[in-house]
Enzyme design. Structure first.
Site, short mmCIF file in Angstrom:
data_model
loop_
_atom_site.label_atom_id
_atom_site.label_comp_id
_atom_site.label_asym_id
_atom_site.label_seq_id
_atom_site.Cartn_x
_atom_site.Cartn_y
_atom_site.Cartn_z
N HIS A 9 103.69 23.07 54.36
CA HIS A 9 102.59 22.63 53.53
C HIS A 9 103.36 21.94 52.42
CE1 HIS A 9 99.48 24.65 55.88
NE2 HIS A 9 100.01 25.87 55.78
N ASP A 14 102.53 31.77 49.56
CA ASP A 14 101.36 32.60 49.76
C ASP A 14 101.61 33.57 48.63
OD1 ASP A 14 100.51 31.37 51.85
OD2 ASP A 14 101.64 32.76 53.33
N SER A 22 102.99 27.35 59.74
CA SER A 22 102.70 27.98 58.49
C SER A 22 103.49 29.47 58.03
CB SER A 22 101.22 28.10 58.05
OG SER A 22 101.09 28.24 56.71
#
Lengths: 230, 230
Positions: free
Chosen positions: A158, A136, A121
């Site tokens: 993701h 993010d 990630s």
């Protein structure tokens, strides 16, 4: 080079790093200790607790783990390390910390010299050219968005397909990546959960159980199969 | 002050700005021309086309619209303007452009002196203290995340409740805002689509059809009704 950049650490309903077990045994072959970089974690659990979570997986493959936060001289710790793992969390916080402590370039150099690296990630985002395709929230202001550039493109971890049932006007992931491409001429690899980038020497492939969506400037996005070279 | 900071420009299935019609008639009372700031738009449509879309709504309430991009001297254009509207798009691109062209502080000063302002989505983010609670992808690197601070808190536009059916390990919106609060001690107002902030003089209220979720450091998030003072 010998690296894995994974979309996620944990599959839905799965245990931490479990789906990568066989890959990690190969990645870290001959290695008995890994330095864990916990700096993406913005709260919830402490760096110590985050490191303990990593330790409890790694002990099942007979590898010791030390948290980078435990060392007074972190540059020396990186240079003395045998291998690395950077966990997920907030990419802005991770990149800010790595730049401010002059660790980004030290880590890059060691990995380019052949030390194994796993990123999940946020830890995968920093393997790309820059962090401009993170998902993010910009909770802190890093001195630069530049990353290690271990691969000649950016990752969107993701990666999530649009949900046609959502009655909401926020941008889809695909829209966001297309916006990136209006401002930057750089390939973006949308890694669905369960997929990862593998680089061994100069060969880069996408691996895992899912198709991967690739975005390039002035091209329609396209899908590639696991095993495809990038 | 006389401002509206709206979560979105368009309700799902609705027409552009239509749900705000009565509010905008009040906001812009006595005003016959508005300067539109299109700089959040990263592509898809040109600044001219984006301005034309805004014009076709505003002509229905008898207000002329000029795009700020049309002016050679943008600072002078802002100072000569009677009122403003900043549309949505990418907050990083908007903030970068406003800082690089020294427009952020000029706009702030004019709004603080009483000129009406409407922001939608990215245009609302810049009314907050900083852009650290935007949902947008960091496709460009702004020289600062600071914004106009027209209100003593931050907005999270397009606030979205967690979807319990999503089999995905990306962070929820609530998780992201809680991460912001680990690094910043600043109230965040999660504006669901259909809600907006109204400031008249010194009085700030949340308006619209939905409850609003408020996040503060070391507190459980809580919901407030339309009409509540902030």
């Amino acid at each position: 080079m010998n690296i894995i950049l994974a979309s996620t650490s944990t599959l839905f309903g799965g245990e931490y790093l479990e789906y990568l077990r066989e890959e990690l045994i190969k990645l870290y072959e001959g290695i008995d200790e890994v330095i864990f970089i916990p700096f993406a974690r913005p709260g919830g659990i402490s760096f110590d607790d985050y490191t303990a979570k990593v330790q409890s997986f790694f002990e099942t493959i007979n590898i010791k783990v030390k948290g980078l936060h435990e060392f007074e001289d972190k540059i020396e710790a990186l240079n003395n390390a045998k291998a690395y793992f950077t966990g997920g969390g907030n990419t802005f916080l991770l990149v800010k910390t790595l730049h401010e402590e002059n660790l980004m370039s030290v880590l890059k150099q060691n990995i380019e010299n052949g030390k194994p690296y796993l990123g999940c990630s946020a830890g995968s985002n920093i393997g790309g050219q820059n962090m401009k395709t993170t998902n993010d929230m910009p909770i802190v202001y890093p001195p630069s968005f530049n990353c290690m550039g271990l691969i000649p493109f950016n990752i969107n971890p993701h990666y999530l397909d649009p949900n046609p049932e959502l009655k909401h006007n926020g941008e889809t992931r695909e829209t966001r990546i297309k916006e990136f491409l209006t401002q930057n001429d750089l390939k973006v690899v949308g890694l669905r959960e369960g997929s990862w980038i593998r680089k061994v020497g100069d060969k880069i492939t996408v691996e895992g159980s899912e198709l991967t969506r690739v975005f390039e400037k002035d091209k329609e996005p396209y899908e590639i199969e696991p095993g495809t070279e990038l």
